[in-house]
Design a protein around this motif. Structure first.
Motif, PDB file in Angstrom:
ATOM      1  N   LEU A  69      27.781  28.838  40.336  1.00 43.00           N
ATOM      2  CA  LEU A  69      28.966  29.718  40.669  1.00 43.00           C
ATOM      3  C   LEU A  69      29.986  28.612  40.758  1.00 43.00           C
ATOM      4  O   LEU A  69      30.579  28.047  41.640  1.00 43.00           O
ATOM      5  N   ASP A  70      30.766  28.156  39.446  1.00 43.84           N
ATOM      6  CA  ASP A  70      31.528  27.366  39.303  1.00 43.84           C
ATOM      7  C   ASP A  70      32.964  27.665  38.972  1.00 43.84           C
ATOM      8  O   ASP A  70      33.644  26.804  38.621  1.00 43.84           O
ATOM      9  N   ARG A  71      33.402  28.963  38.933  1.00 43.05           N
ATOM     10  CA  ARG A  71      34.604  29.185  38.258  1.00 43.05           C
ATOM     11  C   ARG A  71      34.961  30.684  38.910  1.00 43.05           C
ATOM     12  O   ARG A  71      34.087  31.412  39.278  1.00 43.05           O
ATOM     13  N   THR A  72      36.211  30.928  39.113  1.00 41.12           N
ATOM     14  CA  THR A  72      36.626  32.362  39.688  1.00 41.12           C
ATOM     15  C   THR A  72      37.242  33.184  38.566  1.00 41.12           C
ATOM     16  O   THR A  72      37.265  32.684  37.136  1.00 41.12           O
ATOM     17  N   THR A  82      36.880  35.767  43.250  1.00 41.31           N
ATOM     18  CA  THR A  82      35.907  36.109  43.004  1.00 41.31           C
ATOM     19  C   THR A  82      35.052  35.091  41.860  1.00 41.31           C
ATOM     20  O   THR A  82      35.489  35.057  40.827  1.00 41.31           O
ATOM     21  N   GLN A  83      33.728  34.712  42.099  1.00 44.13           N
ATOM     22  CA  GLN A  83      33.033  34.226  41.027  1.00 44.13           C
ATOM     23  C   GLN A  83      32.172  34.862  40.319  1.00 44.13           C
ATOM     24  O   GLN A  83      31.355  35.686  40.882  1.00 44.13           O
ATOM     25  N   ARG A  84      31.859  34.714  39.162  1.00 42.62           N
ATOM     26  CA  ARG A  84      31.030  35.614  38.263  1.00 42.62           C
ATOM     27  C   ARG A  84      30.352  34.758  37.161  1.00 42.62           C
ATOM     28  O   ARG A  84      30.591  33.587  36.809  1.00 42.62           O
ATOM     29  N   ASN A 125      30.117  37.019  42.857  1.00 40.55           N
ATOM     30  CA  ASN A 125      30.254  36.578  44.528  1.00 40.55           C
ATOM     31  C   ASN A 125      31.755  36.744  44.824  1.00 40.55           C
ATOM     32  O   ASN A 125      32.839  35.775  44.416  1.00 40.55           O
ATOM     33  N   ARG A 127      34.380  36.124  47.514  1.00 39.14           N
ATOM     34  CA  ARG A 127      34.678  35.278  48.663  1.00 39.14           C
ATOM     35  C   ARG A 127      35.641  35.585  49.561  1.00 39.14           C
ATOM     36  O   ARG A 127      36.140  36.414  49.044  1.00 39.14           O
TER      37      ARG A 127
END
Length: 287
Positions: A69-72, A82-84, A125, A127
């Motif tokens: 999970l390193d980018r929104t 939100t991370q995808r 994810n 947030r």
């Protein structure tokens, strides 16, 4: 050995007749349970299937996906907070259970045509601070007028508990029956509250969206989406998934990735069943 056919409907597999469709693991589910799930789905447009994943399965998914999970999101639909994760099947085997859970396949077996396809697998994810996602339907990009039968179905799996405050998926019950009507601001969005390890299964025609996360913690989930075998999926799995991974996954997943035929010809490669690619190990063959 050749055989004559009088109509294309007589062709039930590849032209050579080597591969026949196999039953999915959905046939292991008590038919009474699957039929009750289907009745709720047709009535409301969705059904919640609780506690399908064990604590160990949840732990394995979390362990594998959290480091990725390193980018929104790139826009307000994906969610700026939100991370995808896309191409999940290429990155972990821990999510396979989500794709091929028998309770889900039992519904798909009753809802869609044989050899239905996986259209999308994604980790989401949400947030803290994320706003509510715009309401949408998952098969709205297929340009056929409503009201109509759903062309797809989706699951959203709670890896964290889904609550009214942490971004639980919100749905509009009964909206699968709408024609051209669109949701309005005053339309009631109902959060799907469910414990971790559960999923909500809904029709592709149901209006829904991610909720706002007003809690101090992120909300981790997976979505697996499916479509009729004659439609183009959202994700081009036959291009994105290496053959060595396709050979590793289960027969259910392999079929849903597109290594199957919608009779008589849809999905063929050089006039033959796409499974031949896995036998040759090559990207092309003469048959």
């Amino acid at each position: 050995m050749s055989a004559e056919v009088s109509s294309v409907v007589d062709l039930v597999g590849d032209l050579a007749g080597k591969y026949r469709r196999t039953e999915s693991s959905g046939n292991t589910v008590d038919p009474a349970i699957a039929d009750a799930d289907l009745a709720a789905l047709h009535r409301d447009g969705y059904v919640v299937l609780e506690n399908l994943l064990s604590p160990d399965e949840l732990r394995a998914i979390r362990t594998d996906v959290e480091p990725l999970l390193d980018r929104t999101g790139r826009n307000n639909f994906e969610g700026h907070a939100t991370q995808r994760i896309y191409s999940v099947l290429n990155k972990t085997r821990s999510c396979d259970r989500v794709v091929e859970h028998p309770r889900v396949l039992a519904l798909l077996d009753r809802l869609l045509m044989p050899n239905y396809l996986l259209s999308m697998l994604q980790v989401i994810n949400i947030r803290p601070g994320e706003s509510a996602q715009m309401l949408h339907t998952d098969d709205g990009f297929y340009p056929l007028p409503r009201p109509r039968q759903a062309l797809s179905a989706a699951t959203i799996w709670a890896i964290d508990d889904f609550t009214a405050d942490n971004g639980a998926t919100e749905i509009v019950p009964g909206s699968q029956e709408w024609g051209n009507r669109l949701p309005i601001d005053t339309e009631e969005r109902i959060p799907v509250v469910m414990p971790a390890g559960s999923c909500v299964f809904f029709l592709g025609t149901l209006w829904h969206g991610g909720g706002a996360n007003r809690s101090p913690n992120p909300r981790l989930a997976l979505t697996a989406q499916y479509c009729e075998p004659w439609l183009r999926p959202q994700e081009a799995f036959t291009l994105s998934t290496p053959h060595e991974i396709v050979r590793t996954v289960s027969e259910d997943i392999r079929r849903m990735l597109g290594y199957s035929i919608h009779p008589p010809f849809i999905g063929q490669v050089n006039g033959m069943h796409p499974k031949r690619l896995l036998e040759t190990g090559e990207g092309d063959y003469r048959g």
